[in-house]
Design an enzyme around this catalytic site. Structure first.
Site, PDB file in Angstrom:
ATOM      1  N   ASP A   1      48.343  82.293  21.365  1.00 52.86           N
ATOM      2  CA  ASP A   1      47.184  81.497  20.997  1.00 52.86           C
ATOM      3  C   ASP A   1      47.626  80.585  19.858  1.00 52.86           C
ATOM      4  OD1 ASP A   1      44.761  80.410  20.275  1.00 52.86           O
ATOM      5  OD2 ASP A   1      43.723  82.310  19.991  1.00 52.86           O
TER       6      ASP A   1
ATOM      7  N   TRP B   1      41.763  87.371  15.400  1.00 52.50           N
ATOM      8  CA  TRP B   1      40.519  86.615  15.474  1.00 52.50           C
ATOM      9  C   TRP B   1      39.489  87.480  16.206  1.00 52.50           C
ATOM     10  CZ3 TRP B   1      39.094  82.894  19.808  1.00 52.50           C
ATOM     11  CH2 TRP B   1      37.965  82.141  19.482  1.00 52.50           C
TER      12      TRP B   1
ATOM     13  N   ALA C   1      46.306  77.521  17.714  1.00 53.60           N
ATOM     14  CA  ALA C   1      45.109  76.739  17.410  1.00 53.60           C
ATOM     15  C   ALA C   1      45.259  75.872  16.168  1.00 53.60           C
ATOM     16  CB  ALA C   1      43.905  77.682  17.225  1.00 53.60           C
TER      17      ALA C   1
ATOM     18  N   LYS D   1      41.073  71.774  15.587  1.00 50.23           N
ATOM     19  CA  LYS D   1      41.444  71.667  14.180  1.00 50.23           C
ATOM     20  C   LYS D   1      42.379  70.493  13.931  1.00 50.23           C
ATOM     21  CE  LYS D   1      40.007  76.033  14.707  1.00 50.23           C
ATOM     22  NZ  LYS D   1      39.685  76.642  16.023  1.00 50.23           N
TER      23      LYS D   1
END
Length: 394
Positions: A208, A127, A210, A243
């Site tokens: 991470d 990202w 998400a 999300k």
């Protein structure tokens, strides 16, 4: 003083959004922005979130500050969702943050506080904001191979060879599931090999996560993270609710620090509280309160999980349809990776020039590295995209 400021590089995704808005062609397709959209192109509010907001409106009696780490009930509820029973609660320190990005930043800050000379290993690609934040913080980075542009799968041999060079005091950044931007994920045997390598090198992992629930399901998407958490001496986790709860603008994130030494928990949580105080003081509460209500109410949780599963299956159906359309249009199975990838994104593995041709000739917008947001499609636009990809010569 301010006269010395210079213009900053424009955000490529924001630039792409503007180009898309200004494009008058009615058949244009937006696959750039990393936001979930339904078949009508809208980002819906989950039913359970709507119900939780009503419940909160009826029950809430104050808008005063929460603690520096946020509401502990939020930490416990979201940590439970991510970790299950992989780690005893007395080994988990956590603090609410402004979104997943805030959690990423606080984890980097915590790592630097623990080791001012920390070096961060980052997948190639990752990202973009990971690298942007690290550069702004002045933290040294080292990339490790991750994505094979030929097979569009994980370059696991390259990844392991690179990470074998990690050292104690280094931080290894991993994606928990639904890798952004590639959509290519580790399987469980590969996760185990990563754990074994981390134990050998002494490097500290940071995960991470998400997109839990967007790939193979809530538990399956957290399996790698749970394995790491139960196996290594220390782990940092940056989590986002944007999300999988659909509350992007509410900015609900969580930074977690896990240690096998339960006696270190209070110290770690105190450090996270200190960092919150320095960076933004008290974290936002509205979104985290909604998440807590959903996760702690059996009916709301069941409804939320059901709707999330419908979203996940819908994206899988789009992947399968796109792979089939591409096979039919190209007469080749070289696009089978689309159905194998998971989450919102897949990376075509083509050149920026080809991506530009898709935009100019077919009004199809995706990020220059060929990341496309599968959730930007619907059953009617999938054949259009497939034909455009083949006609462009990708």
């Amino acid at each position: 003083m301010l006269s010395h400021l210079t213009d900053q590089p424009a955000d490529k995704i924001l630039e792409l959004m503007k180009l898309y808005r200004d494009d008058p062609r009615p058949q244009k397709i937006d696959l750039g922005v990393g936001v979930y959209k339904d078949a009508d192109g809208k980002t819906p509010i989950f039913r359970a979130i709507k119900a939780a907001e009503k419940k909160l409106w009826e029950q809430e009696e104050t808008k005063s500050y929460v603690g520096l780490i946020g509401d502990p009930a939020y930490r416990d509820a979201l940590a439970g969702l991510i970790l299950g029973d992989a780690v005893p609660s007395d080994k988990i320190a956590g603090a609410a943050t402004p979104g997943g990005t805030g959690a990423v930043r606080q984890c980097f800050e915590l790592a630097r506080m623990a080791n001012p000379d920390v070096r961060v290993w980052v997948s190639d690609p990752t990202w973009p904001n990971h690298l942007s934040i690290l550069k702004f913080m002045g933290l040294p980075t080292q990339s490790y191979r991750y994505f094979d542009s030929e097979t569009r799968a994980v370059d696991f041999d390259g990844m392991m060879a690179d990470l074998a060079e990690a050292q104690p005091g280094d931080l290894v950044l991993l994606h928990g599931c639904c890798h952004n931007p590639t959509g290519a994920n580790l399987n469980m045997s590969q996760w185990q090999a990563v754990v074994d390598l981390l134990l050998k090198t002494g490097a500290t992992p940071m995960i991470d996560i998400a997109y839990q629930g967007f790939g193979d399901g809530l538990d399956a998407d957290a399996a790698g993270t749970r394995l790491v958490a139960s196996s290594v001496p220390e782990l940092l986790i940056a989590a986002s609710c944007s999300k999988n709860f659909g509350i992007y603008r509410e900015r609900a994130g969580l930074a977690l620090a896990i240690s096998q030494e339960a006696a270190r928990r209070d110290t770690h949580e105190g450090a996270l509280a200190f960092l919150n105080r320095q960076n933004f003081s008290f974290p936002p509460d509205h979104g985290t309160r909604l998440v807590t209500l959903v996760l702690t109410d059996p009916d709301l949780r069941a409804d939320w999980a059901s709707e999330l599963e419908d979203i996940r299956l819908g994206m899988l159906k789009l992947r399968e349809q796109l792979a089939a359309e591409l096979q039919a249009a190209s007469g080749s199975d070289r696009f089978g990776f689309v159905a194998e990838h998971r989450g919102m994104f897949s990376r075509l593995g083509t050149t920026p020039e080809m991506v530009e041709r898709l935009r100019e000739d077919h009004a199809i917008y995706m990020v220059g590295d060929s990341r496309m947001n599968i959730a930007g499609l619907n059953a009617h636009t999938v054949p259009v995209l497939a034909k455009a990809i083949v006609d462009t010569g990708i």
